[in-house]
Structure formats: structure tokens, C-alpha cells
Design a protein around this motif. Sequence first.
Motif, PDB file in Angstrom:
ATOM      1  N   UNK A 180      -9.526 -16.234 -13.498  1.00  0.00           N
ATOM      2  CA  UNK A 180      -8.492 -15.390 -14.097  1.00  0.00           C
ATOM      3  C   UNK A 180      -9.075 -14.053 -14.553  1.00  0.00           C
ATOM      4  N   UNK A 181     -10.305 -14.078 -15.054  1.00  0.00           N
ATOM      5  CA  UNK A 181     -10.985 -12.833 -15.448  1.00  0.00           C
ATOM      6  C   UNK A 181     -11.177 -11.911 -14.242  1.00  0.00           C
ATOM      7  N   UNK A 182     -11.656 -12.485 -13.145  1.00  0.00           N
ATOM      8  CA  UNK A 182     -11.861 -11.689 -11.933  1.00  0.00           C
ATOM      9  C   UNK A 182     -10.539 -11.159 -11.388  1.00  0.00           C
ATOM     10  N   UNK A 183      -9.518 -12.000 -11.415  1.00  0.00           N
ATOM     11  CA  UNK A 183      -8.251 -11.638 -10.787  1.00  0.00           C
ATOM     12  C   UNK A 183      -7.449 -10.652 -11.627  1.00  0.00           C
ATOM     13  N   UNK A 184      -7.355 -10.892 -12.935  1.00  0.00           N
ATOM     14  CA  UNK A 184      -6.424 -10.138 -13.767  1.00  0.00           C
ATOM     15  C   UNK A 184      -7.074  -8.995 -14.536  1.00  0.00           C
ATOM     16  N   UNK A 185      -8.384  -9.028 -14.696  1.00  0.00           N
ATOM     17  CA  UNK A 185      -9.058  -7.957 -15.427  1.00  0.00           C
ATOM     18  C   UNK A 185      -9.870  -7.097 -14.469  1.00  0.00           C
ATOM     19  N   UNK A 186     -10.914  -7.690 -13.877  1.00  0.00           N
ATOM     20  CA  UNK A 186     -11.735  -6.912 -12.947  1.00  0.00           C
ATOM     21  C   UNK A 186     -10.957  -6.540 -11.690  1.00  0.00           C
ATOM     22  N   UNK A 187     -10.018  -7.401 -11.281  1.00  0.00           N
ATOM     23  CA  UNK A 187      -9.246  -7.123 -10.081  1.00  0.00           C
ATOM     24  C   UNK A 187      -8.015  -6.267 -10.312  1.00  0.00           C
ATOM     25  N   UNK A 188      -7.796  -5.805 -11.543  1.00  0.00           N
ATOM     26  CA  UNK A 188      -6.629  -4.971 -11.824  1.00  0.00           C
ATOM     27  C   UNK A 188      -6.945  -3.530 -11.413  1.00  0.00           C
ATOM     28  N   UNK A 189      -6.843  -3.277 -10.120  1.00  0.00           N
ATOM     29  CA  UNK A 189      -7.103  -1.950  -9.585  1.00  0.00           C
ATOM     30  C   UNK A 189      -5.791  -1.316  -9.143  1.00  0.00           C
ATOM     31  N   UNK A 190      -5.883  -0.219  -8.405  1.00  0.00           N
ATOM     32  CA  UNK A 190      -4.696   0.600  -8.124  1.00  0.00           C
ATOM     33  C   UNK A 190      -3.592  -0.191  -7.435  1.00  0.00           C
ATOM     34  N   UNK A 191      -3.958  -1.056  -6.483  1.00  0.00           N
ATOM     35  CA  UNK A 191      -2.925  -1.800  -5.763  1.00  0.00           C
ATOM     36  C   UNK A 191      -2.157  -2.722  -6.701  1.00  0.00           C
ATOM     37  N   UNK A 192      -2.871  -3.484  -7.517  1.00  0.00           N
ATOM     38  CA  UNK A 192      -2.206  -4.404  -8.430  1.00  0.00           C
ATOM     39  C   UNK A 192      -1.489  -3.655  -9.543  1.00  0.00           C
ATOM     40  N   UNK A 193      -2.001  -2.495  -9.929  1.00  0.00           N
ATOM     41  CA  UNK A 193      -1.318  -1.707 -10.949  1.00  0.00           C
ATOM     42  C   UNK A 193       0.023  -1.201 -10.433  1.00  0.00           C
ATOM     43  N   UNK A 194       0.052  -0.729  -9.186  1.00  0.00           N
ATOM     44  CA  UNK A 194       1.320  -0.271  -8.616  1.00  0.00           C
ATOM     45  C   UNK A 194       2.315  -1.420  -8.484  1.00  0.00           C
ATOM     46  N   UNK A 195       1.819  -2.599  -8.119  1.00  0.00           N
ATOM     47  CA  UNK A 195       2.705  -3.770  -8.077  1.00  0.00           C
ATOM     48  C   UNK A 195       3.271  -4.067  -9.462  1.00  0.00           C
ATOM     49  N   UNK A 196       2.454  -3.919 -10.499  1.00  0.00           N
ATOM     50  CA  UNK A 196       2.916  -4.135 -11.873  1.00  0.00           C
ATOM     51  C   UNK A 196       3.987  -3.112 -12.245  1.00  0.00           C
ATOM     52  N   UNK A 197       3.783  -1.855 -11.860  1.00  0.00           N
ATOM     53  CA  UNK A 197       4.775  -0.820 -12.164  1.00  0.00           C
ATOM     54  C   UNK A 197       6.102  -1.132 -11.488  1.00  0.00           C
ATOM     55  N   UNK A 198       6.050  -1.535 -10.224  1.00  0.00           N
ATOM     56  CA  UNK A 198       7.285  -1.833  -9.503  1.00  0.00           C
ATOM     57  C   UNK A 198       8.009  -3.023 -10.122  1.00  0.00           C
ATOM     58  N   UNK A 199       7.247  -4.030 -10.558  1.00  0.00           N
ATOM     59  CA  UNK A 199       7.859  -5.258 -11.065  1.00  0.00           C
ATOM     60  C   UNK A 199       8.427  -5.074 -12.466  1.00  0.00           C
ATOM     61  N   UNK A 238       8.295  -1.906 -14.524  1.00  0.00           N
ATOM     62  CA  UNK A 238       8.828  -0.601 -14.916  1.00  0.00           C
ATOM     63  C   UNK A 238       9.864  -0.065 -13.938  1.00  0.00           C
ATOM     64  N   UNK A 239       9.946  -0.673 -12.764  1.00  0.00           N
ATOM     65  CA  UNK A 239      10.928  -0.246 -11.777  1.00  0.00           C
ATOM     66  C   UNK A 239      10.620   1.090 -11.137  1.00  0.00           C
ATOM     67  N   UNK A 240       9.381   1.575 -11.251  1.00  0.00           N
ATOM     68  CA  UNK A 240       9.029   2.867 -10.672  1.00  0.00           C
ATOM     69  C   UNK A 240       7.525   2.932 -10.491  1.00  0.00           C
ATOM     70  N   UNK A 241       7.103   3.765  -9.543  1.00  0.00           N
ATOM     71  CA  UNK A 241       5.679   4.086  -9.365  1.00  0.00           C
ATOM     72  C   UNK A 241       5.444   5.581  -9.523  1.00  0.00           C
ATOM     73  N   UNK A 242       6.462   6.291 -10.020  1.00  0.00           N
ATOM     74  CA  UNK A 242       6.315   7.726 -10.240  1.00  0.00           C
ATOM     75  C   UNK A 242       5.418   7.962 -11.459  1.00  0.00           C
ATOM     76  N   UNK A 243       4.314   8.687 -11.250  1.00  0.00           N
ATOM     77  CA  UNK A 243       3.327   8.840 -12.321  1.00  0.00           C
ATOM     78  C   UNK A 243       3.859   9.666 -13.479  1.00  0.00           C
ATOM     79  N   UNK A 244       4.835  10.541 -13.229  1.00  0.00           N
ATOM     80  CA  UNK A 244       5.401  11.317 -14.327  1.00  0.00           C
ATOM     81  C   UNK A 244       6.171  10.402 -15.278  1.00  0.00           C
ATOM     82  N   UNK A 245       6.962   9.504 -14.715  1.00  0.00           N
ATOM     83  CA  UNK A 245       7.699   8.572 -15.555  1.00  0.00           C
ATOM     84  C   UNK A 245       6.757   7.579 -16.230  1.00  0.00           C
ATOM     85  N   UNK A 246       5.750   7.133 -15.481  1.00  0.00           N
ATOM     86  CA  UNK A 246       4.773   6.218 -16.073  1.00  0.00           C
ATOM     87  C   UNK A 246       4.038   6.893 -17.223  1.00  0.00           C
TER      88      UNK A 246
END
Length: 681
Positions: free
Chosen positions: A522-541, A543-551
Motif C-alpha cells: 500500500x505504501x508503494x502503491x498509494x504514496x510512492x506510486x502517486x505520480x502524475x498518472x494516478x494524480x490525474x485519475x484522482x482529479x477526474x474521480x 474533482x471532476x476536472x483535470x484543469x490545473x487552473x481549477x485545481x
Amino acid sequence: MTGHALIPRNSLVWLLTAQVVALAPHLPRLPLWVAVLWLGCALWRVQIQRMRWRYPGLLVRVLALLLVTGGVFLAQGTLIGLDAAVMLLLMLFMLKLLEMRRPRDALVVIYLGFFIVATAFLFDQSIPLALFQCFSLLVLVAALVGLQQTPGRNDPARAMRTGALLLLQAVPLMVVLFVLFPRMGPLWSVNAPGQQARTGLAESMAPGDIAELARSGELAFRAAFDGAVPAQPQLYWRALTLSRFDGRSWSRSRFNSAGTPPDWEPQGDPVSYRVVAPASNQPWVFSLRGASSTDERLVLTGDYLLQARRPLAQAMSYGASSRLDSLLQPGGLDPLQQRINLQLPEQGDPRSRAFAAQLRQAYPDDAALVQALLRHFNREPFHYTLRPSPLGQHSNDEFLFDSPRGFCVHFAGAMTFVLRAAGIPARIVAGYQGGEMNPRGNYVLVHQFDAHAWVEAWLPGQGWVSVDPTFQVAPERIERGLQEALAGEGSFLEDSPLAAARYRNIGWINDMRLFWDDINYQWQLRVLGYQSERQLDFFRRWLGTTDWQRVGLISLGLSLLIALPMALWILRPDRQPRDPQRRAWVKLNRRLGRLQLQAATGEGPRAWQQRLEHALPAQRDELGAFFDEYVRLGYATPPGAPTPAATQLNLALRALLQALPRTRPRRPITPLDLPGEGPRL
């Protein structure tokens, strides 16, 4: 001898403690003389503090700098690169002790300590190190607090409490920034020249190499499936194809991997999974047959392997999908591919070549010849072992006809040689086979002892077909794992007596091992693995957006939502003072305010006491005990002496509060009713 040091003694203790905790994670990978250097610097600094030694002069400092630079060069072989730069920074961090003259210099040492803490993550990102570095941060912040304490008010416990409170206040904002701030490559993603490949696999492989690798209980990678986990015999994790043979070892052909993959036909239901691969400083990753991925960091190579575009300098989490029944290049090989995958040395292994000729004469069909060769491994007295006999110049001949004891690479290498000698294009696939299911996290653990080699033969109309001669000799290795296959021999992890995987048959040890591994996963997956791809997936899920201005606006709003209440709480007017005298005064004043007997502005303790004794004669003894202790604590302490403990004051306050009435007196007594005043606050 020098004059009196300007840095207080208690502050020096904090500085030395902070240096120890900041340097500790680095010391195990550094030469012993580094620790000796720190002890020498610390001793010199203590002697300066005791006014017995002088500060080092310019000549000594220049000489020390040259010596540590030379030491770094001798230890690392260079002054350029990450390893050398970090080691040189550590040396300067130590030498800075000898230059500290004023509190400002001490601040520089503490600030350097924060950088030293960060550099430890260049070499390790494990949970134990992260926890220790949290403690290191606490000590560094406490050292900052301790640097502000006067000798008379030196309180290490209070400095630690203050440091812990400051760090806790920063945690909410840290979480917001971690989740929402744009993910850039972390500090530890920089390639360290001194790092070696840690996957265990190499681009060339001799007969005994995988056997040595199988003696290791280290983790190779983890894989979690979206649905049901495929059966153990289907878990062939491909990493490399080895096509070049020099008579002794097999190695990778750059041409086979170059370019886009030839046409292939995906067949079968897709199997989706996510792999967490550790840092290896190599580009290859692990996937099942017929793999594809939408991860932009990966590319599908010409030999149908997923490969990272850059070497893995940090743990990498990636998603992939495989169709295990896919046909790979069924349309045919071009002449260059044909030549590469039929290549053999001009001389060597004559009996194996003659055996291939006999098979070709008996089986003109390629598929039939492959099956006949597999039956040969199944029927002849071959033995699967981690203790193979040494092989000489004609390694394939000796293995096939003289000493049929070997590991998977022996079987795969011999079969590939015979197939090529019979005119069938073939190559070795190196990777891992199987894995251990962790029911706690519903993922598969693949260890280094799961390393495996098998064969891919090209057959007309079928393309590259995977065949495994090891399965013909030791089917339990493929179906139940290496430990079962070697149960009779007793060689499983025999060189690693402390490996936890060796004791999987002991229930409580195995439960603890799987529990700890799930935490690491879980440490590898959710902390060390929290890179740009997973961050964008988090925003979409979420926040409903990947626009950096809104973020950015959301981040600012959340930061203010956290910071403003915290600031109002810290700066609130009724905040309890830290001084025990003042705290007792405020508490009593608040309680007496209900009786309209609170202290007047500018009223001193004795004046207030006199007024209260007129209004509350029944509590005269308790009032006298409290105010006597209050005055003694505040006015009887010599300047510069440590403040006495407020235990008696707190006890007197508690007794007074318990004795106070709950209703106000009939007529409040004011200072004007009294003949005199006591001392003012």
C-alpha cells in the motif's frame, strides 16, 4: 584560548543530537572513517565550548576541506555524480561544527540538516526510513526551538513538545499539497550512478545464473489483478528475450527489441492487472503474454515485451492488460529475424547437433519436432536441482548426455540450441514464473526465487509459441512453486536462513510476513506510486476536472480553509499562557469573575489577596496559601536561576478553587475600600 562561546551549551547539545539523527541513515553505506570524522569534529567543538581548544584557523580549514574532498574521490572514484555530491555534502555538514561562532551559524547547521534528511530518500524509500526521518524532523525542529531558549529557561521536554506541535500543525497542509500539487519527479528519481540493477535479471545469462538468483528471498515485484487471478501455470512474467549465443551464455539482441512490434493477433479474454516494480536502474518491466498498456511511460518492443522508456530509478506502478492466447507474429519472420533466431557458433556441442539432425529426420513437421523434444525431457532421467554439476566447454552436450542435472536455464538453453540446430527459430525468454497470493491485499508476490527461463519457438501459422521444458521435468515447480519442487533436496533458500519466505509453512510467521508486505504494498502503491498518472485519475474521480487552473483554485481554497482556523486557534485572545504563574492567575481570575471578584486592571497579587480576604473570609487560609506560593515563585527566584517547579502553586490553586463559594457576596469589595495595595504585576 578563545573567549566565551556565543552559542549556549544547551543549544550545542541540540545541534549535536540533530546531526546524529540526520547522519544516521547515511552511515551504513559510507566508509568507517566518515563516522570517525564526525566524532573528531564533535570532540573539537565540545572542547571549544569548554574554552580548552581554539577555533581552527584558515590553514586548518582549507586543509580539512582538501582532505575530505580527496576522501570522497577515493571512496566514490569521482567527484561528479549524485553519490559523490551527497557524500561531500555530508562531510561539509560535519565540518560546519567547527565554524559555528554565533546562533546564526547554528541555524545554518540546522537548515543543512533538513537537506541531509531529504537526501536519504535518494537511496531508500522504505517505511522504516520514512518513520525515522519523521523523528529526524522532530529533532531538527526541536533544535530550532532549543536554540531560542535561554540558559535559565532550558527545557528539552518543552522544546520537543513545541516541535511536535509545529509539525502536527503542518500535517493538514502537507496532505493537501501532496494530493493536489502538480506531481514532478521526486528528488529520489534522479539516477544515482552508484546504483546497480536490483531486479536480479541481466541482459546475458549463463547456465548457472538463474540458479544463483533463485537462492535469494528478496521481492522482485507485486501484481494486483482486477478480476480473478489466473492459474499458477499461466503466470509467466516476461522481462527479456535472449537470442544471441556465444557457446557459453545467452544474451539479448538489440535488433529483436528495436522498433515497433510486428503484427500480432490478440486472442482470449483480457486480463487486467497493475504491477508495482521496484527501482532497478534498468528499463525492463514485467508483463504476461500478449501485453499492452496505455501508460505513456511504457512502450511495446519488437519482441512483444513492455519496456519503460527510461530506466527505473524509483519504484514504478503501471497498469497493463494481457490476452494470454494471443498469436505473436504468425505471419512469418523476415530474413534478418530468421538469421538472428537461428544463430549458433560454428563449432561446439557436436552431440547436440547430431541429436537435432536425428529429430529433424524423424519429425519433418516443426510442431511435431517441438513436442518430441519435450517428450525427451519428460522421459529421460533429467533432474531439477539448484545444485547442478559444473559444465565444461560443450555445455549443452554435457548437460543433455552426461550430467542431466540442472535448473530452468539449463533446460531452456539446451532446448533452444537443439531447436536452432534443427532449423527452428527459437529464443529464451527470461523472467519470473508464478507468484505467491497475499490474501490480505489480493495481489501476487513474486520473489527472486521465482526467476525462470523458458523457450519461445516460431512455428508456421502459430507464430512465437511458448514451451517450457522445465514443466516436463518438474511440473510441481510450475504448478506449486520452487519450494515444493525442491522439498526433497532441501536447497530452498538454504543460503538465506533469515529469509521470512523460507518459513512460509509456520502459520504465525507467514501471517506476520504477509501483513507487513501488504503494508509495504500500500505504501508503494498509494504514496510512492502517486505520480502524475494516478494524480490525474484522482482529479477526474473526485474533482471532476483535470484543469490545473481549477485545481489550483481548489488547492488554494483548501489551504485557506485549513490555515485560517488554525491561525485563529493559535492567536485566540483567551489562549492559555504557557507560563505556569500566568496560567494560574488567568484560571483563578476566570473563576472569580463569576463572583464579580476578578482582578482589577493593574492590581497586584497582594492587593487582590487583601480584597478577596475581605470578601471571602471563610477562604482566608486557602487564599493565603495560593498568593504566598505565587509571590514566592515569581519574586523570590534570583535572576538567571532556573524557575522552580509550579507543583505547589497548582496544588494551592486546586484547593482554593474547591473552597470557593458558588454565589457572589452581597457587596463586592473594590480596591477603594482597602487602605493600601500590594505590588503591581
